[in-house]
Design a protein around this motif. Structure first.
Motif, mmCIF file in Angstrom:
data_model
loop_
_atom_site.group_PDB
_atom_site.id
_atom_site.type_symbol
_atom_site.label_atom_id
_atom_site.label_comp_id
_atom_site.label_asym_id
_atom_site.label_seq_id
_atom_site.Cartn_x
_atom_site.Cartn_y
_atom_site.Cartn_z
ATOM 1 N N LEU A 25 17.215 -9.850 15.832
ATOM 2 C CA LEU A 25 17.172 -9.688 17.277
ATOM 3 C C LEU A 25 16.806 -8.455 17.572
ATOM 4 C CD1 LEU A 25 20.836 -11.133 18.125
ATOM 5 C CD2 LEU A 25 18.547 -12.120 18.113
ATOM 6 N N ARG A 26 15.515 -8.296 18.398
ATOM 7 C CA ARG A 26 15.005 -6.854 19.085
ATOM 8 C C ARG A 26 15.132 -7.086 20.552
ATOM 9 N NH1 ARG A 26 9.397 -6.132 15.679
ATOM 10 N NH2 ARG A 26 10.511 -6.193 13.600
ATOM 11 N N PHE A 27 15.445 -5.982 21.016
ATOM 12 C CA PHE A 27 15.425 -5.820 22.450
ATOM 13 C C PHE A 27 14.464 -4.675 22.614
ATOM 14 C CE2 PHE A 27 19.030 -8.594 23.699
ATOM 15 C CZ PHE A 27 19.385 -8.917 22.454
ATOM 16 N N LEU A 28 13.644 -4.721 23.660
ATOM 17 C CA LEU A 28 12.655 -3.703 24.218
ATOM 18 C C LEU A 28 12.790 -3.515 25.606
ATOM 19 C CD1 LEU A 28 10.481 -1.518 23.583
ATOM 20 C CD2 LEU A 28 8.941 -3.538 23.913
ATOM 21 N N PHE A 29 13.391 -2.324 26.042
ATOM 22 C CA PHE A 29 13.762 -2.151 27.385
ATOM 23 C C PHE A 29 12.774 -1.104 27.824
ATOM 24 C CE2 PHE A 29 18.147 -3.165 26.171
ATOM 25 C CZ PHE A 29 18.190 -4.454 26.240
ATOM 26 N N ILE A 30 11.741 -1.391 28.965
ATOM 27 C CA ILE A 30 10.918 -0.553 29.373
ATOM 28 C C ILE A 30 11.476 0.025 30.714
ATOM 29 C CG2 ILE A 30 8.432 -0.353 30.014
ATOM 30 C CD1 ILE A 30 8.087 -2.645 28.171
ATOM 31 N N GLU A 31 11.377 1.378 30.856
ATOM 32 C CA GLU A 31 11.605 1.657 32.251
ATOM 33 C C GLU A 31 10.943 3.154 32.273
ATOM 34 O OE1 GLU A 31 12.561 2.864 35.775
ATOM 35 O OE2 GLU A 31 13.191 0.915 35.320
ATOM 36 N N GLN A 32 10.103 3.324 33.403
ATOM 37 C CA GLN A 32 9.345 4.345 33.580
ATOM 38 C C GLN A 32 10.280 5.418 34.199
ATOM 39 O OE1 GLN A 32 6.042 3.504 36.460
ATOM 40 N NE2 GLN A 32 5.218 5.471 36.175
ATOM 41 N N LYS A 33 10.951 5.448 34.998
ATOM 42 C CA LYS A 33 11.881 6.363 35.635
ATOM 43 C C LYS A 33 12.684 7.058 34.679
ATOM 44 C CE LYS A 33 11.126 4.920 40.291
ATOM 45 N NZ LYS A 33 11.648 4.403 41.817
ATOM 46 N N GLU A 34 12.848 8.513 34.409
ATOM 47 C CA GLU A 34 13.380 9.071 33.286
ATOM 48 C C GLU A 34 14.902 8.869 33.523
ATOM 49 O OE1 GLU A 34 12.168 13.006 31.913
ATOM 50 O OE2 GLU A 34 10.202 12.351 32.279
ATOM 51 N N ASP A 35 15.348 9.187 34.942
ATOM 52 C CA ASP A 35 16.763 9.131 34.966
ATOM 53 C C ASP A 35 17.450 7.643 34.933
ATOM 54 O OD1 ASP A 35 15.265 8.191 37.252
ATOM 55 O OD2 ASP A 35 16.760 8.805 38.787
ATOM 56 N N ARG A 36 16.597 6.683 35.377
ATOM 57 C CA ARG A 36 17.106 5.306 35.247
ATOM 58 C C ARG A 36 17.309 4.811 33.890
ATOM 59 N NH1 ARG A 36 16.031 2.270 40.324
ATOM 60 N NH2 ARG A 36 15.906 0.405 39.028
ATOM 61 N N ALA A 37 16.106 5.465 32.790
ATOM 62 C CA ALA A 37 16.214 5.091 31.507
ATOM 63 C C ALA A 37 17.158 5.846 30.762
ATOM 64 C CB ALA A 37 14.795 5.729 30.931
ATOM 65 N N ALA A 38 17.606 7.034 31.196
ATOM 66 C CA ALA A 38 18.651 7.951 30.607
ATOM 67 C C ALA A 38 19.895 7.168 30.836
ATOM 68 C CB ALA A 38 18.525 9.270 31.084
ATOM 69 N N HIS A 39 20.226 6.597 32.006
ATOM 70 C CA HIS A 39 21.383 5.854 32.478
ATOM 71 C C HIS A 39 21.410 4.653 31.713
ATOM 72 C CE1 HIS A 39 24.334 3.566 35.069
ATOM 73 N NE2 HIS A 39 24.864 4.541 34.909
ATOM 74 N N LEU A 40 20.428 3.949 31.494
ATOM 75 C CA LEU A 40 20.440 2.650 30.631
ATOM 76 C C LEU A 40 20.736 2.995 29.225
ATOM 77 C CD1 LEU A 40 20.120 -0.388 30.004
ATOM 78 C CD2 LEU A 40 17.402 -0.003 29.792
ATOM 79 N N GLU A 41 20.162 4.074 28.998
ATOM 80 C CA GLU A 41 20.568 4.450 27.409
ATOM 81 C C GLU A 41 22.018 4.542 27.264
ATOM 82 O OE1 GLU A 41 18.588 7.336 23.736
ATOM 83 O OE2 GLU A 41 17.959 7.698 25.888
ATOM 84 N N ALA A 42 22.638 5.438 28.209
ATOM 85 C CA ALA A 42 23.980 5.665 27.931
ATOM 86 C C ALA A 42 24.683 4.643 27.923
ATOM 87 C CB ALA A 42 24.182 6.710 29.143
ATOM 88 N N LEU A 43 24.439 3.483 28.885
ATOM 89 C CA LEU A 43 25.248 2.419 28.771
ATOM 90 C C LEU A 43 25.142 1.284 27.441
ATOM 91 C CD1 LEU A 43 24.550 0.840 32.506
ATOM 92 C CD2 LEU A 43 26.653 2.029 31.670
ATOM 93 N N VAL A 44 23.869 1.505 27.032
ATOM 94 C CA VAL A 44 23.505 0.776 25.723
ATOM 95 C C VAL A 44 24.383 1.381 24.539
ATOM 96 C CG1 VAL A 44 21.688 -0.017 23.910
ATOM 97 C CG2 VAL A 44 21.380 -0.225 26.549
ATOM 98 N N ASN A 45 24.254 2.684 24.655
ATOM 99 C CA ASN A 45 24.965 3.399 23.591
ATOM 100 C C ASN A 45 26.456 3.257 23.651
ATOM 101 O OD1 ASN A 45 22.594 4.320 22.446
ATOM 102 N ND2 ASN A 45 22.729 6.336 23.713
#
Length: 74
Positions: free
Chosen positions: A42-62
């Motif tokens: 299984l591979r998941f690729l999440f693309i988000e241009q805005k750094e603050d939104r990407a950081a928030h998503l990364e924290a939730l995934v982690n």
């Protein structure tokens, strides 16, 4: 292999508490992993241009308990 690509991933959760599509997709895979053949990658690729939104998503995934991976998580 199953690959999920989210081209406009967003922050993973919104101000009203609603989960975003990346978190919904990961939770669906976790809930149904017994139906997925154990050798299926299984591979998941999440693309988000805005750094603050990407950081928030990364924290939730982690914060999720995910099976071991051999590739990068961000």
């Amino acid at each position: 292999m199953i690959q999920y690509v989210d081209g406009f991933a967003g922050p993973g959760a919104y101000s009203g508490g609603e989960e975003g599509s990346p978190i919904i997709a990961l939770n669906a895979a976790l809930q149904h992993r017994m139906r997925i053949h154990p050798t299926t990658e299984l591979r998941f690729l999440f693309i988000e241009q805005k750094e603050d939104r990407a950081a928030h998503l990364e924290a939730l995934v982690n914060a999720l308990t995910l099976p071991p991976t051999s590739g990068p998580r961000s």
